[in-house]
Write an enzyme that holds these catalytic residues in place. Structure first.
Site, PDB file in Angstrom:
ATOM      1  N   ASP A 191      28.655  39.720  32.930  1.00 16.95           N
ATOM      2  CA  ASP A 191      28.119  40.848  32.147  1.00 16.95           C
ATOM      3  C   ASP A 191      27.490  40.413  30.831  1.00 16.95           C
ATOM      4  OD1 ASP A 191      28.892  42.574  34.138  1.00 16.95           O
ATOM      5  OD2 ASP A 191      30.637  43.385  33.080  1.00 16.95           O
ATOM      6  N   THR A 212      34.615  37.491  36.706  1.00 21.68           N
ATOM      7  CA  THR A 212      34.853  37.699  38.138  1.00 21.68           C
ATOM      8  C   THR A 212      35.161  36.399  38.861  1.00 21.68           C
ATOM      9  OG1 THR A 212      33.488  39.676  38.155  1.00 21.68           O
ATOM     10  CG2 THR A 212      33.709  38.554  40.251  1.00 21.68           C
TER      11      THR A 212
END
Ligand code: ASP
Length: 316
Positions: free
Chosen positions: A86, A14
């Site tokens: 993640d 991200t």
């Protein structure tokens, strides 16, 4: 004083992405974080590399090995890796148990993409670089710096799918904080074993126990190299699952027990069918406070380093 040399490895996530008009987040051409090479308040020179640009669910052990090789080949004083959140804790832990260096290695990322309101990528990168450039960070193993907190790779976990404060340390707290002037450490993690890994093609799945679990998943394990069971509580599984698992363990198949609880340490306590003491009696290995995915990496690293017959050196 000569400038610190920082190796900046960008890998995607991200922190490297942008939100589009529809509100979806994806890579969008050039990596915006790779353009940030001056960190105010840090006297450093940078080597910037982008070995890959991936969302971190696409991360593999082979790619983690590429990062390890980049670090080993570099003469930098400190290393910062930008990474998707993640699987950041897995890459951090893999490097923690396979690198043998006192140099600071710091992973960071972002919960909000680069053009979202309150984007945390640049502040996180700044805090990570300050940490990697600090002599105080030497000898502390691999670190994760998010939201101005410094976590050991051994304990850190993404605990919230969206919050800026998502990264927390299992069973403990952060080992330090990043101030304007640099990192302040509260504690030093104990030293970890650096496994001399050779190959990584081991199939080691992580199964999560649940009420009523039977032999269905356990019976698929025979073709694997080992397994991790995220058991209940202190390390217990249901009886129907145990009926299949116990003979498998007794045959010499490596099984590592962790807990599906967010915190706590697994121990062979209960002697009833499927209880931790019964699993231990059969030969199961207990991963103390490690999470399932980290116990998997440790088992693979130990197998790869040639410890198949001595795995109980590294587990309870
Ligand atoms: N799904 C993203 C990734 O891990 C999440 C992030 O980077 O924060 O690549």
């Amino acid at each position: 004083m000569s400038k610190k040399h920082i190796l900046l490895l960008h890998t995607g996530g991200t922190i490297s992405m942008k939100e589009n008009a529809a509100g979806s987040v994806a890579p969008d051409g050039a990596n915006p974080i790779a353009e940030v090479i001056h960190i105010p308040g840090v006297e450093a020179r940078y080597t910037v590399k982008e070995p890959f640009q991936l969302p971190s669910p696409h991360m593999t052990l082979e790619k983690m090995l590429v990062l390890r090789e980049e670090i080993e080949a570099s003469d930098a004083d400190g290393v910062v890796i930008t990474h998707g959140t993640d699987t950041m804790e897995e890459t951090a832990f893999f490097l923690h148990i396979t690198l043998n260096t006192p140099r600071p290695v710091v992973l960071t990322g972002a919960m909000r993409s680069s053009n979202e309101a309150g984007a945390d990528g640049v502040p996180n990168l700044t805090a990570a670089v300050k940490t990697a450039a600090s002599p105080d960070a030497r000898g502390k193993g691999v670190l994760v710096v998010m939201n101005n907190s410094i976590h050991s790779a051994e304990f850190v976990a993404k605990t919230n799918s969206g919050s800026l404060d998502s990264f927390q340390s299992r069973n403990s707290g952060p080992i330090g904080t990043v101030l304007k002037t640099g990192p302040r450490f509260f504690s030093t993690p104990s030293e970890s074993q650096a496994f001399a890994i050779t190959k990584l093609n081991y199939r080691v799945p992580v199964l999560k126990a649940y009420a009523g679990m039977d032999d269905f998943l356990i019976s698929q394990l025979a073709s694997c190299d080992g397994a991790v069971i995220e058991a209940m509580g202190q390390g217990n599984i249901p009886p129907e699952a145990a009926k299949a698992l116990v003979p498998l363990i007794q045959s010499g198949f490596p099984v590592v027990i962790t807990s599906r609880c967010e915190n706590g340490i697994v121990e062979p306590v209960y002697a009833y069918e499927g209880g931790g003491a019964a699993l231990k009696e059969a030969g199961a290995l207990f991963a103390r406070g490690l999470s399932g995915p980290k116990a998997r990496l440790k088992l693979i690293a130990a197998l790869s380093a040639g410890y198949k017959g001595e795995l109980n050196r590294f587990f309870l």
